[in-house]
Scaffold this active site. Structure first.
Site, PDB file in Angstrom:
ATOM      1  N   CYS A 116      22.955  12.638  47.634  1.00  0.00           N
ATOM      2  CA  CYS A 116      22.645  14.027  47.077  1.00  0.00           C
ATOM      3  C   CYS A 116      23.629  13.682  45.778  1.00  0.00           C
ATOM      4  CB  CYS A 116      23.475  14.933  48.093  1.00  0.00           C
ATOM      5  SG  CYS A 116      23.859  16.738  47.257  1.00  0.00           S
ATOM      6  N   CYS A 119      26.321  16.662  45.299  1.00  0.00           N
ATOM      7  CA  CYS A 119      27.446  16.286  46.141  1.00  0.00           C
ATOM      8  C   CYS A 119      28.435  15.690  45.212  1.00  0.00           C
ATOM      9  CB  CYS A 119      27.318  15.535  47.400  1.00  0.00           C
ATOM     10  SG  CYS A 119      25.999  16.531  48.550  1.00  0.00           S
TER      11      CYS A 119
END
Length: 193
Positions: A116, A119
C-alpha cells in the site's frame, strides 16, 4: 511510415563549420576556422541539475578545445533521516487482546499492508505522533496481510485505516492517508475525555 520519416528534419547542435575551397592554383584545399556558438545542455549529478556551457573550436581534424562552465541548482533534497524516530511496534492477532483491548490508556492502531503506497506515506506521521504522545497514548501497527482475523473482526476493507480504542472499545476510525493535523486532533479529543 517512410513518408513521415522523410518529412522530419532534425537540427544538429554542433555542425563542423568547415568551409573547404579549392583554388585553381593549388590542389590542397584551404580551411577557414569559425567559432561555434555555445550550446547549453542539462546535466544531472546526483540530486543536482545544471546547465553546462559547452564551447568548441573546430578545425579540420585537429585541436578541439572544450570549456564547460557549471552552475547548479538543487532539484530535490533528501529528507533528514538522522533524527531518532520512534518505531511503532507491529502487532499480531495473538497479541491483540492484551496490547489493545486490555490497555489502561487509549490506543491508536494503524491497519496497513506492505503493498500500500498511502500506508508508506502515513507511517512517518504515526511514528512522529507516537513520539509526541508517548506515555499518554499507545501506538501499534497491524499488517492486514499477516493478521487477517483482526482486520476482518473490525471490518477493515481499505488501508490505511486508523482506529482508536479506549477502554477496550472502538471509539473512532479514520480511513485513508490523512494529514498529521487530522490524526492529532482526533488523539487530543480522546485525551480530554
Amino acid at each position: 511510415m517512410a513518408s513521415l520519416l522523410d518529412s522530419v528534419t532534425v537540427t544538429r547542435v554542433f555542425s563542423l563549420p568547415i568551409a573547404a575551397s579549392v583554388s585553381s592554383s593549388s590542389a590542397a584545399p584551404s580551411v577557414s576556422r569559425r567559432r561555434i556558438s555555445p550550446a547549453r545542455f542539462l546535466e544531472f549529478r546526483g540530486l543536482k541539475s545544471s546547465r553546462s556551457l559547452v564551447t568548441q573550436s573546430a578545425s579540420l581534424g585537429a585541436n578541439r578545445r572544450t570549456r564547460i562552465a557549471r552552475g547548479g541548482r538543487i532539484a530535490c533534497e533528501a529528507q533528514d533521516t538522522t533524527a531518532a524516530a520512534v518505531e511503532v511496534p507491529n502487532l499480531s492477532d495473538s497479541e491483540w487482546q492484551t496490547k489493545v483491548l486490555e490497555s489502561d490508556v487509549p490506543v491508536l492502531v494503524e491497519f496497513w499492508a506492505p503493498w500500500c503506497g498511502p500506508c508508506r506515506m502515513i507511517h512517518p506521521i504515526v511514528d512522529q505522533l507516537a513520539k509526541d504522545f508517548a506515555g499518554k497514548f499507545k501506538f501499534y501497527k497491524i499488517n492486514t496481510d499477516e493478521s487477517p482475523n483482526t482486520a476482518n473482526r473490525y471490518g477493515i476493507r481499505s488501508v490505511p485505516t486508523v482506529i482508536i480504542f479506549k477502554g477496550g472499545e472502538k471509539k473512532d476510525s479514520i480511513i485513508g492517508a490523512v494529514p498529521r493535523e487530522t490524526l492529532e486532533k482526533t488523539i487530543e479529543r480522546f485525551l480530554v475525555e
